[in-house]
Every structure is written in C-alpha cells, then in structure tokens.
Motif scaffolding. Sequence first.
Motif, PDB file in Angstrom:
ATOM      1  N   ASN A 157      13.129  -0.978   9.935  1.00 47.12           N
ATOM      2  CA  ASN A 157      12.635   0.379  10.196  1.00 47.12           C
ATOM      3  C   ASN A 157      12.072   1.022   8.926  1.00 47.12           C
ATOM      4  O   ASN A 157      11.099   1.771   8.984  1.00 47.12           O
ATOM      5  N   VAL A 158      12.642   0.723   7.772  1.00 46.55           N
ATOM      6  CA  VAL A 158      12.110   1.250   6.499  1.00 46.55           C
ATOM      7  C   VAL A 158      10.798   0.547   6.185  1.00 46.55           C
ATOM      8  O   VAL A 158       9.828   1.179   5.757  1.00 46.55           O
ATOM      9  N   ARG A 159      10.738  -0.751   6.429  1.00 44.31           N
ATOM     10  CA  ARG A 159       9.501  -1.515   6.215  1.00 44.31           C
ATOM     11  C   ARG A 159       8.378  -0.953   7.085  1.00 44.31           C
ATOM     12  O   ARG A 159       7.236  -0.848   6.650  1.00 44.31           O
ATOM     13  N   ASN A 160       8.707  -0.562   8.323  1.00 45.43           N
ATOM     14  CA  ASN A 160       7.701   0.017   9.222  1.00 45.43           C
ATOM     15  C   ASN A 160       7.133   1.308   8.661  1.00 45.43           C
ATOM     16  O   ASN A 160       5.926   1.554   8.753  1.00 45.43           O
ATOM     17  N   VAL A 161       7.980   2.146   8.089  1.00 42.81           N
ATOM     18  CA  VAL A 161       7.514   3.393   7.472  1.00 42.81           C
ATOM     19  C   VAL A 161       6.609   3.081   6.281  1.00 42.81           C
ATOM     20  O   VAL A 161       5.543   3.687   6.116  1.00 42.81           O
ATOM     21  N   LEU A 162       7.015   2.125   5.465  1.00 40.01           N
ATOM     22  CA  LEU A 162       6.200   1.740   4.304  1.00 40.01           C
ATOM     23  C   LEU A 162       4.851   1.186   4.753  1.00 40.01           C
ATOM     24  O   LEU A 162       3.817   1.505   4.164  1.00 40.01           O
ATOM     25  N   ALA A 163       4.856   0.386   5.804  1.00 42.58           N
ATOM     26  CA  ALA A 163       3.611  -0.187   6.311  1.00 42.58           C
ATOM     27  C   ALA A 163       2.715   0.894   6.916  1.00 42.58           C
ATOM     28  O   ALA A 163       1.499   0.898   6.699  1.00 42.58           O
ATOM     29  N   VAL A 195       8.137 -12.399  -9.299  1.00 46.27           N
ATOM     30  CA  VAL A 195       7.731 -13.537  -8.497  1.00 46.27           C
ATOM     31  C   VAL A 195       7.131 -12.984  -7.220  1.00 46.27           C
ATOM     32  O   VAL A 195       7.705 -12.081  -6.603  1.00 46.27           O
ATOM     33  N   ALA A 196       5.997 -13.517  -6.827  1.00 42.57           N
ATOM     34  CA  ALA A 196       5.329 -13.038  -5.619  1.00 42.57           C
ATOM     35  C   ALA A 196       6.258 -13.151  -4.423  1.00 42.57           C
ATOM     36  O   ALA A 196       6.991 -14.124  -4.292  1.00 42.57           O
ATOM     37  N   PRO A 197       6.239 -12.159  -3.562  1.00 43.84           N
ATOM     38  CA  PRO A 197       7.085 -12.202  -2.365  1.00 43.84           C
ATOM     39  C   PRO A 197       6.748 -13.410  -1.491  1.00 43.84           C
ATOM     40  O   PRO A 197       5.600 -13.846  -1.447  1.00 43.84           O
ATOM     41  N   ALA A 198       7.751 -13.908  -0.808  1.00 44.19           N
ATOM     42  CA  ALA A 198       7.536 -15.018   0.121  1.00 44.19           C
ATOM     43  C   ALA A 198       6.650 -14.554   1.264  1.00 44.19           C
ATOM     44  O   ALA A 198       6.726 -13.406   1.689  1.00 44.19           O
ATOM     45  N   ALA A 199       5.856 -15.458   1.781  1.00 46.11           N
ATOM     46  CA  ALA A 199       4.963 -15.109   2.889  1.00 46.11           C
ATOM     47  C   ALA A 199       5.762 -14.604   4.082  1.00 46.11           C
ATOM     48  O   ALA A 199       5.324 -13.708   4.783  1.00 46.11           O
ATOM     49  N   TRP A 246       4.205   6.099 -17.953  1.00 45.33           N
ATOM     50  CA  TRP A 246       4.886   5.664 -19.186  1.00 45.33           C
ATOM     51  C   TRP A 246       4.807   4.157 -19.383  1.00 45.33           C
ATOM     52  O   TRP A 246       5.570   3.575 -20.137  1.00 45.33           O
ATOM     53  N   GLY A 247       3.877   3.498 -18.666  1.00 48.42           N
ATOM     54  CA  GLY A 247       3.671   2.067 -18.832  1.00 48.42           C
ATOM     55  C   GLY A 247       4.663   1.191 -18.091  1.00 48.42           C
ATOM     56  O   GLY A 247       4.755  -0.003 -18.360  1.00 48.42           O
ATOM     57  N   GLY A 248       5.383   1.752 -17.145  1.00 45.45           N
ATOM     58  CA  GLY A 248       6.386   0.994 -16.399  1.00 45.45           C
ATOM     59  C   GLY A 248       5.968   0.739 -14.970  1.00 45.45           C
ATOM     60  O   GLY A 248       4.784   0.804 -14.628  1.00 45.45           O
ATOM     61  N   TRP A 249       6.948   0.471 -14.146  1.00 47.31           N
ATOM     62  CA  TRP A 249       6.699   0.172 -12.749  1.00 47.31           C
ATOM     63  C   TRP A 249       7.943   0.429 -11.908  1.00 47.31           C
ATOM     64  O   TRP A 249       9.049   0.508 -12.418  1.00 47.31           O
ATOM     65  N   ILE A 250       7.698   0.520 -10.589  1.00 46.72           N
ATOM     66  CA  ILE A 250       8.754   0.603  -9.579  1.00 46.72           C
ATOM     67  C   ILE A 250       8.487  -0.539  -8.608  1.00 46.72           C
ATOM     68  O   ILE A 250       7.347  -0.721  -8.161  1.00 46.72           O
ATOM     69  N   ARG A 251       9.515  -1.310  -8.284  1.00 49.32           N
ATOM     70  CA  ARG A 251       9.378  -2.399  -7.318  1.00 49.32           C
ATOM     71  C   ARG A 251      10.425  -2.236  -6.232  1.00 49.32           C
ATOM     72  O   ARG A 251      11.567  -1.883  -6.515  1.00 49.32           O
ATOM     73  N   LEU A 252      10.030  -2.484  -4.985  1.00 52.16           N
ATOM     74  CA  LEU A 252      10.915  -2.319  -3.847  1.00 52.16           C
ATOM     75  C   LEU A 252      11.412  -3.671  -3.346  1.00 52.16           C
ATOM     76  O   LEU A 252      10.648  -4.635  -3.296  1.00 52.16           O
ATOM     77  N   LEU A 310       6.451  -5.628  -1.937  1.00 55.55           N
ATOM     78  CA  LEU A 310       7.820  -5.804  -1.478  1.00 55.55           C
ATOM     79  C   LEU A 310       8.320  -7.164  -1.933  1.00 55.55           C
ATOM     80  O   LEU A 310       7.575  -8.143  -1.893  1.00 55.55           O
ATOM     81  N   TYR A 311       9.558  -7.220  -2.328  1.00 51.63           N
ATOM     82  CA  TYR A 311      10.163  -8.454  -2.816  1.00 51.63           C
ATOM     83  C   TYR A 311      11.363  -8.807  -1.958  1.00 51.63           C
ATOM     84  O   TYR A 311      12.017  -7.942  -1.393  1.00 51.63           O
TER      85      TYR A 311
END
Length: 127
Positions: free
Chosen positions: A86-92, A113-117, A74-80, A102-103
């Motif tokens: 532990n959730v980041r590990n699953v995503l990775a 805005v781009a996520p921080a390094a 529908w022209g949108g987005w989802i941002r996390l 990831l933000y």
Amino acid sequence: MSLPHIVRTDRDDIVVLGPVGEFDISNVDLLRSTFIETVTPDCNRVVIDLSGTDFVDSMAIGAMLGIARRANAWGGWIRLVAPRPNVRNVLAATGLDKVFGLYDSVEQAITHVAPAASLMESGSAQP
C-alpha cells in the motif's frame, strides 16, 4: 497496537531510519522533526526502511520529499527500502518511486546496488 515511532540505527556515516506504524496528518510532526534532526550538513545520507510502515498520506510523503531536498542540497541522498504494497502504491501514484528509487534491503541501499527487477515489477508502479 503500539504508537507510531521511528527506530534509528547509525551505520558509519549513514543513518537508517525505520518508521513503524501509520504516518498521516495526525503524527507527521514526529516524522518531520526526526528527519530534520537527523539530516544535517554532516549527516546527509539516510536510508528510510519502510518495511514497518503500514500507511503514509500526502503529508508523510511531503515530509520525505522535503528531507530529500535538504539532503541533496548538502550533497547527500535519501533512499527508500522495502515499502509495503500500500505504501508502494502511494509512491507509484505520485511518481516518487522513480524519484527516490526503491531497494530490496538496507544493505542494497547503503551500497547502492540496483534494486532487483522483482521489486520494481511487484508493485503497481506500472504506467
């Protein structure tokens, strides 16, 4: 400990959903139904704030991926935002950290805005 729940905040034409607790096969229907009720042709930009999410299994990841496809159609987005380690590990492990991006904060996700390094380096998303 409280039962898993999802906090919703409307910010202009963007919805912020904050799943709180553990999301797995036993309660993925709550996550899935909230996503489906939220993401519509008129409401297709959603930030998922994972800072209160303690655990996700493959069913919860599948629900996030499914709603992202729906929003994109529908022209949108989802941002996390701000997944715990532990959730980041699953995503990775699933490669979805790169699909979603990831933000550090809800504000960064909303303004894209781009996520921080440091965020990208702090997880175990290394090959």
